[in-house]
Scaffold this active site. Structure first.
Site, PDB file in Angstrom:
ATOM      1  N   PRO A 218       0.820  -1.200   0.000  1.00 37.59           N
ATOM      2  CA  PRO A 218       0.000   0.000   0.000  1.00 37.59           C
ATOM      3  C   PRO A 218       0.863   1.262   0.000  1.00 37.59           C
ATOM      4  CG  PRO A 218      -0.657  -1.474   1.774  1.00 37.59           C
ATOM      5  CD  PRO A 218       0.573  -2.042   1.163  1.00 37.59           C
ATOM      6  N   THR A 220       2.510   2.760  -2.392  1.00 37.81           N
ATOM      7  CA  THR A 220       3.699   2.853  -3.224  1.00 37.81           C
ATOM      8  C   THR A 220       3.412   3.563  -4.541  1.00 37.81           C
ATOM      9  OG1 THR A 220       3.204   0.596  -3.874  1.00 37.81           O
ATOM     10  CG2 THR A 220       5.004   0.912  -2.331  1.00 37.81           C
ATOM     11  N   GLY A 221       2.177   3.985  -4.740  1.00 36.58           N
ATOM     12  CA  GLY A 221       1.898   4.797  -5.925  1.00 36.58           C
ATOM     13  C   GLY A 221       1.244   4.045  -7.062  1.00 36.58           C
ATOM     14  N   LYS A 222       0.530   2.956  -6.768  1.00 41.51           N
ATOM     15  CA  LYS A 222      -0.109   2.201  -7.835  1.00 41.51           C
ATOM     16  C   LYS A 222      -1.241   3.018  -8.459  1.00 41.51           C
ATOM     17  CE  LYS A 222      -1.008  -1.185  -5.019  1.00 41.51           C
ATOM     18  NZ  LYS A 222      -0.302  -0.651  -3.861  1.00 41.51           N
ATOM     19  N   GLU A 440      22.510 -11.063   1.978  1.00 39.92           N
ATOM     20  CA  GLU A 440      22.242 -10.992   0.537  1.00 39.92           C
ATOM     21  C   GLU A 440      23.532 -10.974  -0.268  1.00 39.92           C
ATOM     22  OE1 GLU A 440      19.385 -11.550  -0.719  1.00 39.92           O
ATOM     23  OE2 GLU A 440      18.409 -11.519   1.237  1.00 39.92           O
ATOM     24  N   ASP A 516      15.820 -20.056   2.324  1.00 37.32           N
ATOM     25  CA  ASP A 516      16.976 -20.668   1.661  1.00 37.32           C
ATOM     26  C   ASP A 516      17.080 -22.139   2.027  1.00 37.32           C
ATOM     27  OD1 ASP A 516      17.551 -18.099   0.862  1.00 37.32           O
ATOM     28  OD2 ASP A 516      18.867 -17.721   2.580  1.00 37.32           O
TER      29      ASP A 516
HETATM   30  P1  ADP Z   1      -1.338   2.825  -3.683  1.00 43.23           P
HETATM   31  O1  ADP Z   1      -2.432   2.921  -4.674  1.00 43.23           O
HETATM   32  O2  ADP Z   1      -0.153   2.061  -4.186  1.00 43.23           O
HETATM   33  O3  ADP Z   1      -1.754   2.340  -2.350  1.00 43.23           O
HETATM   34  P2  ADP Z   1      -1.304   5.636  -4.030  1.00 43.23           P
HETATM   35  O4  ADP Z   1      -1.062   5.711  -5.488  1.00 43.23           O
HETATM   36  O5  ADP Z   1      -2.686   5.849  -3.596  1.00 43.23           O
HETATM   37  O6  ADP Z   1      -0.757   4.280  -3.453  1.00 43.23           O
HETATM   38  O7  ADP Z   1      -0.320   6.645  -3.331  1.00 43.23           O
HETATM   39  C1  ADP Z   1      -0.766   7.519  -2.338  1.00 43.23           C
HETATM   40  C2  ADP Z   1      -0.021   8.819  -2.402  1.00 43.23           C
HETATM   41  O8  ADP Z   1       1.348   8.643  -2.060  1.00 43.23           O
HETATM   42  C3  ADP Z   1       0.017   9.412  -3.786  1.00 43.23           C
HETATM   43  O9  ADP Z   1      -1.097  10.187  -4.031  1.00 43.23           O
HETATM   44  C4  ADP Z   1       1.283  10.251  -3.748  1.00 43.23           C
HETATM   45  O10 ADP Z   1       1.033  11.503  -3.168  1.00 43.23           O
HETATM   46  C5  ADP Z   1       2.172   9.475  -2.835  1.00 43.23           C
HETATM   47  N1  ADP Z   1       3.107   8.636  -3.573  1.00 43.23           N
HETATM   48  C6  ADP Z   1       3.192   7.298  -3.515  1.00 43.23           C
HETATM   49  N2  ADP Z   1       4.165   6.826  -4.307  1.00 43.23           N
HETATM   50  C7  ADP Z   1       4.720   7.893  -4.908  1.00 43.23           C
HETATM   51  C8  ADP Z   1       5.779   8.067  -5.864  1.00 43.23           C
HETATM   52  N3  ADP Z   1       6.479   7.028  -6.337  1.00 43.23           N
HETATM   53  N4  ADP Z   1       6.079   9.327  -6.252  1.00 43.23           N
HETATM   54  C9  ADP Z   1       5.395  10.368  -5.776  1.00 43.23           C
HETATM   55  N5  ADP Z   1       4.389  10.270  -4.896  1.00 43.23           N
HETATM   56  C10 ADP Z   1       4.046   9.066  -4.441  1.00 43.23           C
HETATM   57 ZN    ZN Z   2      18.790 -15.813   1.808  1.00 42.31          ZN
END
Ligand code: ADP
Ligand code: ZN
Ligand code: MG
Length: 628
Positions: A218, A220-222, A440, A516
């Site tokens: 969650p 990460t910007g999906k 690693e 591993d």
């Molecule tokens: P997900 O859908 O992966 O849970 P979101 O896309 O909703 O995450 O991300 C939530 C907010 O976090 C975005 O609106 C943005 O403001 C910020 N964010 C997350 N990842 C990035 C990124 N790689 N670059 C810039 N902002 C990001």
């Molecule tokens: Zn390992």
């Protein structure tokens, strides 16, 4: 979602009733005006005649279609009154009225209503049908208003997809808004390119995957990436969340899917984005439970049908996002559906600094803020958390009466935000980070120093979606179908390399090697029981397998004594591999330290960087090949 509860639905309903009543009265007043102009007194025909004789009647109006005589009189006090009586078969009436005079001595005004104008049909239309239409329409408006207030799907929007259609100007996001995530962006750029020039792909006969699945933890910007794709592609963008498909009525979810795809087909080329697809795409088997989840299953089936049904070359591309890929139904991941997986992982050091910079643009920042320092202190934080940190810092600056955000604000914000997620146990402590780094590098070093092992492509100590703390990605240079004994032993040595490094440097073991151990054992065991690679058993099959793949279910098919010997053999293989790994690492201890330090610093390291450091200066001679 901004779910504002309805302030008070009962109150709204009350307003509606009052409104409807008023509307009805107004309507009646328009249709039956005379009735409402004042109180009408019902009188007898006798009374009418005597009023006529008394000379108080001013005007008379006969309506034969209703059978009424309505007349106006001036009473003793000089006030106007309206009276009404029924038409009686009285042949003298007309003469009597015409002969009468009113209060002022003039003739009584006498007239009738022409009945044809208001035919029974028109009466029905205006008196019954129209009010009903008005009330139903008002009711619909009210329902829509209420459902908007409640912010959710409702019983009245039968099977409409509710997908929000964004156009480029509305998402306002581009790839520039997404920092880091270069691999994901690259994969998505291809999709954008396809939407721009479909001809280029079609002419060569290539079809792009119909669907791509964004997978990652969650925050990460999906969702952000999907919006950026729409912004870059300049095409309509339908966005719907998986939870919106799950309806209050059975079958509605499926209807919504159908509606969504119908809309998308009309608007092609376009992008359909299904956020949080795990809500509908959960694996169907083992769901069990009383009542099951027929609704979700139907919705999923409809989705699969729709995905199979449309023609990929039309330019409808389906993106979906999930942070629980392992729960998804296998059918969704089949070729022709979401066959492309785009990992969106937690950002590494560089990525975090870049994300901080992107979000820092939106606030007044002190020029000499050191983003790298903040990034270093936030290992394991997601993009959303980093964005949150910038905002917290800005709030702190305001609280302290400053107009720009300083380093100290950021540092304080890091603490507040990290305190929130440290409880979730996501962030590695410095010591853990060190252990994971050595572990690693241990794998990678052992792999690289064995001639037959595939080179390392990427090593990272950023926690992965899979739950692994670190990760060494080995991609064979060429597809190999045949595994030699040598290669198998090298692989096992590589598996043990992580633990070997831990032993060598820290003198203690951690649970980090559990995966591993499992892999090494599985491979060693199949060497003995199925691949005929042990001296002791030659080509004797010791197992029957249910499937033909390496990790298919299998059962031992041998005597108990043999089973014991198998265990001994497996142990011997693993032990010697482990020893080999330790020797390799001992001989390369300087490189081990150097590489681990580099990995700790950077959090992820590419294959080239790794090989660069490894081959930088004359290092001890490669380990002897003792493939035992
Ligand atoms: P997900 O859908 O992966 O849970 P979101 O896309 O909703 O995450 O991300 C939530 C907010 O976090 C975005 O609106 C943005 O403001 C910020 N964010 C997350 N990842 C990035 C990124 N790689 N670059 C810039 N902002 C990001
Ligand atoms: Zn390992
Ligand atoms: Mg999301």
């Amino acid at each position: 979602m901004k779910t504002r509860g309805p302030k008070n639905p009962n109150k709204v309903l009350l307003y509606y009733c009052i409104g409807a009543l008023v509307a009805l009265l107004v309507f009646n007043w328009l249709v039956f005006p005379q009735m409402m102009r004042g109180a009408v007194t019902e009188v007898t025909y006798n009374q009418f005649l005597s009023d006529l004789d008394a000379g108080s009647v001013v005007a008379v109006e006969e309506d034969s279609s209703k059978g009424t005589i309505t007349y106006q009189i001036k009473d003793e006090n000089g006030r106007d009154r309206i009276c009404q009586t029924a038409i009686v078969n009285d042949p003298d009436r007309v003469d009597r009225i015409l002969a009468s005079t009113g209060p002022d001595g003039q003739a009584v005004q006498y007239g009738g209503v022409v009945p044809t104008q208001a035919s029974p049909a028109m009466n029905l239309l205006f008196g019954v049908v129209l009010p009903i239409i008005i009330m139903v329409a008002a009711g619909q408006l009210l329902m829509r208003y209420m459902s908007k207030k409640m912010g959710g799907p409702n019983a009245m929007s039968f099977g409409k997809s509710n997908a929000k259609v964004y156009v480029e100007a509305q998402t306002g996001k581009t790839f520039a808004d997404v920092a880091g995530q270069d691999e994901a962006k690259e994969a998505l750029a291809e999709i954008v390119d396809f939407l721009h020039n479909p001809g280029k792909y079609n002419s060569i006969g290539a079809t792009l995957p119909k669907g791509a699945l964004l997978v990652g933890p969650p925050g990460t910007g999906k969702t952000l990436l999907a919006k950026a794709v729409a912004g870059e592609a300049h095409v309509p963008f339908f966005s719907i969340s998986g939870s919106e498909f799950v309806e209050m009525f059975v079958g509605m979810g499926a209807a919504r899917v159908r509606d969504l795809f119908r809309q998308a087909a009309q608007k092609a080329p376009c992008i359909v984005f299904i956020d949080e697809i795990d809500t509908i795409g959960k694996s169907r088997d083992g769901a069990g439970g009383i009542g099951g989840n027929d609704e979700r299953e139907q919705t999923l089936n409809q989705l699969l049908t729709e995905m199979d049904g449309f023609d990929g070359s039309k330019g409808v591309i389906i993106l979906a996002a999930t942070n629980r890929p392992e729960t998804l139904d296998k059918a969704l991941l089949r070729p022709g559906r979401f066959d492309r997986r785009i990992p969106v992982e937690l950002p590494d050091l560089e990525g975090r600094a870049a994300i901080l910079k992107v979000h820092a643009k939106k606030v007044m920042m002190d020029e000499n803020v050191d983003f790298m320092a903040i990034a270093r202190a936030t290992s394991g934080a997601s993009g959303a958390e980093l964005a949150n940190m910038i905002n917290e810092a800005a709030l702190l600056a305001v609280k302290n009466g400053r107009r720009i955000v300083r380093q100290s604000d950021l540092e304080e914000a890091v603490e507040t935000v990290i305190a929130g997620y440290q409880r979730k146990n996501k962030v590695l402590s410095q010591r853990e980070k060190r252990i994971v780094a050595y572990h690693e590098i241990g794998h990678a070093l052992v792999a690289a120093r064995q001639t037959d092992s595939a080179p390392v492509t990427k090593i990272t100590i950023v926690p992965r979606t899979s739950g692994a703390l670190g990760y060494t990605m080995q991609v064979p240079q060429e597809e190999t179908n045949l595994l030699s004994r040598e290669e198998a032993l090298n692989k096992i040595a590589t598996f043990t390399g992580g633990r070997a490094a831990e032993e060598l440097i820290f003198g203690s073991y951690t649970s980090g090697a559990s995966g591993d151990i499992e892999q090494a054992t599985r491979l060693a065991r199949s060497m003995v029981t199925r691949l005929g690679m042990s001296r002791q058993f030659d080509m004797m099959a010791l197992e029957t397998t249910a499937g033909k793949y390496l990790n298919a279910d299998s059962t031992l098919a041998c005597s108990e004594g043999t089973a014991e010997k198998i265990d001994e053999e497996v142990l011997a293989i693993i032990k010697s591999a482990h020893e080999k790994a330790i020797n390799i690492l001992k001989e390369n201890i300087d490189k081990l330290h150097e590489l681990a330090a580099f990995l700790m610093e950077r959090e992820s390291i590419t294959g080239e960087e790794f090989m660069g450091i490894l081959n930088r200066e004359p290092s001890p001679a490669p380990a002897a090949q003792n493939g035992q």
